[in-house]
Write an enzyme that holds these catalytic residues in place. Structure first.
Site, mmCIF file in Angstrom:
data_model
loop_
_atom_site.group_PDB
_atom_site.id
_atom_site.type_symbol
_atom_site.label_atom_id
_atom_site.label_comp_id
_atom_site.label_asym_id
_atom_site.label_seq_id
_atom_site.Cartn_x
_atom_site.Cartn_y
_atom_site.Cartn_z
ATOM 1 N N GLU A 114 14.642 -10.468 81.295
ATOM 2 C CA GLU A 114 13.346 -10.110 81.877
ATOM 3 C C GLU A 114 13.435 -9.775 83.356
ATOM 4 O OE1 GLU A 114 9.526 -10.767 84.002
ATOM 5 O OE2 GLU A 114 11.371 -11.902 84.246
ATOM 6 N N ASP A 169 16.355 -15.863 81.128
ATOM 7 C CA ASP A 169 17.281 -15.506 82.215
ATOM 8 C C ASP A 169 16.653 -15.920 83.547
ATOM 9 O OD1 ASP A 169 15.284 -13.503 81.910
ATOM 10 O OD2 ASP A 169 16.464 -12.103 83.096
#
Ligand SMILES: [Zn+2]
Length: 390
Positions: free
Chosen positions: A143, A78
């Site tokens: 994350e 991400d």
């Protein structure tokens, strides 16, 4: 073998770079990584991975080999949002290459490094470098807002039991031995609301909060005066509720960012919070961040992320140093990251963890983020060779 790895990477270089470009071109904000995962799966299939898992929170894990020693390379897939598109000379999702740099959101943080790891898995298989090992190439979700949660689920839910973890966050090809921790504390100050014209009938929570805020500020200054590897504390947000602009606020909440050193624990900082509150009618808690994965699973991050480090003498560190010497022809000068990573999860699970990656840390979350193409090639080389040294 080193020469052979170099030649193999040379022959795959164009594919590796174009894969990294593709990753940058597919947006994958936290909790929206689904399309990217499908693209990664396609590449892993093309590269002959032995097995591919997409788990319930949406992590993707490519597997090479089935030996007893298990090594996991983690990259979060991400990225943070773009709020400054006007400042980007190349579009944030262009994946443009200019002067040996791959441009775009997530290029350094950390799709470039992930592309290198995916190709390293392929090279390990092709050249038989994973003999006696099981290699997990993990692309973990969420994350940026939920440090460690994606990797925690990848390891625990899939029963991977890795012996070693390499966090592939950007180090610009240096070796990172760990980082400090961080936590978010929420302090709720209690009081009584009343009409603004009769403040004496209420108990103003903001007035009471001021005393706590002053103590936080004082403690923050004390920490700042300490030598390096010090903790820090800062008030980052304050909110209060009242029935109207004409009412004394009946509740007030303070948020505290607390950076954590190696020797500190949830208990020791808990005592600090008790002292900050002191005689004020208030309580504190560690903030729990709640979200949903793109697969629809609930994710909850208990925002206490401890500091971790690996010692120079540890076999994983020694193997990384040897690998570094072979790839770069010199001894490494290891350092520590100054930000938090998924290492909080693997270190908390007691798995020896270290950091190495392509890309430049200070590019993370910046406009005009780029990753040097040479980093992609050299990180791929390092990742490919490491299993041989373990
Ligand atoms: Zn990152």
């Amino acid at each position: 073998m080193n020469q052979k790895i170099r030649e193999t990477i040379d022959s795959l270089e164009r594919q590796l770079i174009s894969f990294a470009q593709d990753l940058v071109r597919i947006e994958s904000r936290t909790g929206q990584e689904g399309n990217l995962v499908q693209r990664v799966k396609q590449e892993m299939e093309k590269l002959n991975y032995d097995d591919i898992i997409i788990d319930k929170v949406g992590n993707i894990i490519g597997i090479i080999g089935n030996g007893p020693v298990k090594l996991l390379f983690d990259s979060h897939i991400d990225h943070v949002d773009v709020n400054d598109a006007d400042e980007w000379l190349h579009g944030p999702y262009s994946g443009d290459i200019e002067d040996g740099k791959l441009y775009g959101r997530g290029s350094s943080d950390m799709k470039g490094s992930f592309a290198s790891a995916v190709y390293a898995g392929h090279i390990m298989k092709k050249l038989g470098l994973a003999e006696g090992k099981t290699i997990f190439i993990c692309g973990s979700v969420m994350e940026e807002d939920y440090d460690g949660e994606g990797l925690y689920h990848a390891i625990v839910d899939n029963n991977l039991k890795p012996d070693y973890v390499v966090i592939c966050e950007p180090t610009h090809l240096n070796i990172s031995m760990g980082h400090s921790g961080r936590a978010i504390y929420k302090v709720n100050v209690k009081g009584t609301s009343s009409h603004g014209a009769a403040p004496e009938k209420g108990d103003n929570t903001v007035y009471k909060a001021i005393k706590i805020i002053e103590r936080i500020e004082e403690l923050g200054k004390k920490y700042m005066a300490m030598p390096s590897e010090r903790p820090s504390i800062a008030l980052t947000k304050i909110e209060s509720t009242s029935a109207s602009m004409n009412a004394v606020p009946g509740s007030c909440t303070i948020y505290i960012d607390r950076r954590i050193c190696l020797h500190e624990t949830e208990e020791s900082i808990g005592k600090e919070m008790d002292l900050l509150i002191g005689d004020i009618d208030a309580d504190w808690e560690i903030y729990d961040a709640i979200g949903k994965s793109y697969t629809g699973e609930d994710i909850m991050l208990h925002s206490y992320l401890p500091a971790w480090e690996i010692k120079k003498e540890h076999p994983l560190a020694q193997s990384c140093f040897q690998t570094y010497q072979e790839v770069f022809g010199q001894y490494p000068k290891p350092y520590k990251w100054n930000f938090s990573t998924n290492g909080v999860a693997s270190a908390k699970l007691g798995i020896p963890t270290i950091g190495f990656g392509a890309g430049i840390e200070k590019m993370a979350h910046m406009a005009n983020e780029y990753c040097p193409i040479s980093d992609l090639i050299l990180a791929c080389h390092f990742f490919s060779l490491l299993p041989l040294k373990l």
